[in-house]
Design an enzyme around this catalytic site. Structure first.
Site, mmCIF file in Angstrom:
data_model
loop_
_atom_site.group_PDB
_atom_site.id
_atom_site.type_symbol
_atom_site.label_atom_id
_atom_site.label_comp_id
_atom_site.label_asym_id
_atom_site.label_seq_id
_atom_site.Cartn_x
_atom_site.Cartn_y
_atom_site.Cartn_z
ATOM 1 C CE1 TYR A 146 -42.532 71.930 13.580
ATOM 2 C CE2 TYR A 146 -43.432 71.940 11.355
ATOM 3 C CZ TYR A 146 -42.407 71.637 12.234
ATOM 4 O OH TYR A 146 -41.258 71.042 11.763
ATOM 5 C CB SER A 193 -40.474 72.909 8.254
ATOM 6 O OG SER A 193 -41.487 72.055 7.762
#
Length: 309
Positions: free
Chosen positions: A192, A179
């Site tokens: 995350y 990501s």
């Protein structure tokens, strides 16, 4: 005399290393401008985790349309069977398996079953992941442990299970969903971000390990995907200041899936979604002070606001 010869030898090695680095850098730049031709995947067996919905489902359907045999893996049997059904309705080839990727024993059992019933997986796409979105002090131990088990350990168990067959055949491809949160810190996504930094680190280290292997494993390709904000349902409250700026927008699932499939077929080392963030991605590898990063973040004011699942 011996010291002088050693000095000359090391100097030439250094110059040769610098020339090779320059060549590979120019080659990389050229491939950004003129990407490699997409490969045919009709003879590939492609396993994708997290195919029950969202990105995993869309990528699976697209690869099946190209003739590949899809192995759909998800913990949600009903949704996963629906994905396989969609593929079969389009005359594609799909096999659905339920598996909890956080359970290493279950993953190893899955690998044996897939090999026996379908064949050796040639492309592995580690897509399964979750994204708790709230301030760190509001995230529970259970939420953080589960996220790390899926986002990090799931990747490792799947690689351990399916890499041996690729090594035996000296070919294959492993695709990981990292990501942009694996390149920069974002509020409300502290654990995350850590998990996605870990995914990128796993892929970088695995590339080095395969390169160092005396068996010459250059035929095994690694692709790391770094999406920004994609409308998959995980990112429920995106915040974007310059919505008309292409590199700063929420990307639709269809566009993201097309980009991922293209990256897989071209065996690209790493990509961003949207494409325009590729250059930001490279720039972030250049050391920047934390204060400088904060200034940029405040200007673009892009991120995710806290929300419950």
């Amino acid at each position: 005399m011996a010291n002088f010869q050693e000095y000359v030898s090391v100097t030439f090695e250094l110059l040769w290393m610098l020339l090779r680095i320059l060549y590979e850098t120019l080659k990389s730049v050229f491939q950004v401008i003129v990407p490699p031709s997409p490969k045919d995947v009709k003879d590939d067996i492609i396993l994708i985790t997290g195919t029950g919905h969202g990105m995993g489902r869309e990528v699976a359907v697209r690869l099946a349309r190209l003739g590949a045999t899809l192995v759909c893996v998800d913990i949600n049997s009903a949704n996963n069977e629906e994905t396989a059904k969609i593929i079969k309705q389009e005359k594609g080839k799909a096999h659905a398996y339920r598996c909890d990727v956080t359970n290493r024993a279950a993953v190893m059992e899955l690998a044996e079953k897939v090999k026996r019933e379908v064949g050796d997986v040639t492309i592995l796409v580690n897509n399964a992941g979750i994204m708790p979105c709230k301030p760190l002090l509001q995230q529970t131990e259970q939420e953080i442990r589960l996220m790390n088990d899926i986002n990090i350990h799931g990747n490792l168990w799947m690689i351990q299970a399916f890499l041996p067959a690729m090594i035996s055949s000296e070919r294959g491809q492993i695709v990981a969903m990292s990501s942009m949160a694996g390149l920069m810190g974002l509020g409300n996504l502290v654990p995350y971000c850590g998990s996605k930094y870990a995914v990128r680190g796993i892929m970088d280290a695995l590339a080095m390990e395969l390169h160092m292997d005396p068996r010459r494993l250059d035929g095994i390709k690694l692709t790391t995907i770094c999406p920004y904000m994609v409308d998959t349902g995980l990112c429920k409250k995106p915040r974007v200041r310059f919505q008309n700026l292409r590199s700063n927008r929420v990307v639709g699932v269809d566009e993201a899936a097309d980009t991922i499939v293209d990256a897989i077929r071209r065996e690209l080392t790493d990509i961003t979604i949207p494409h325009e963030l590729y250059y930001v991605n490279k720039f972030l590898y250049v050391p920047m002070s934390r204060a400088a990063k904060h200034i940029g973040y405040e200007f673009f004011n892009a991120g995710v606001d806290a929300h419950d699942d």
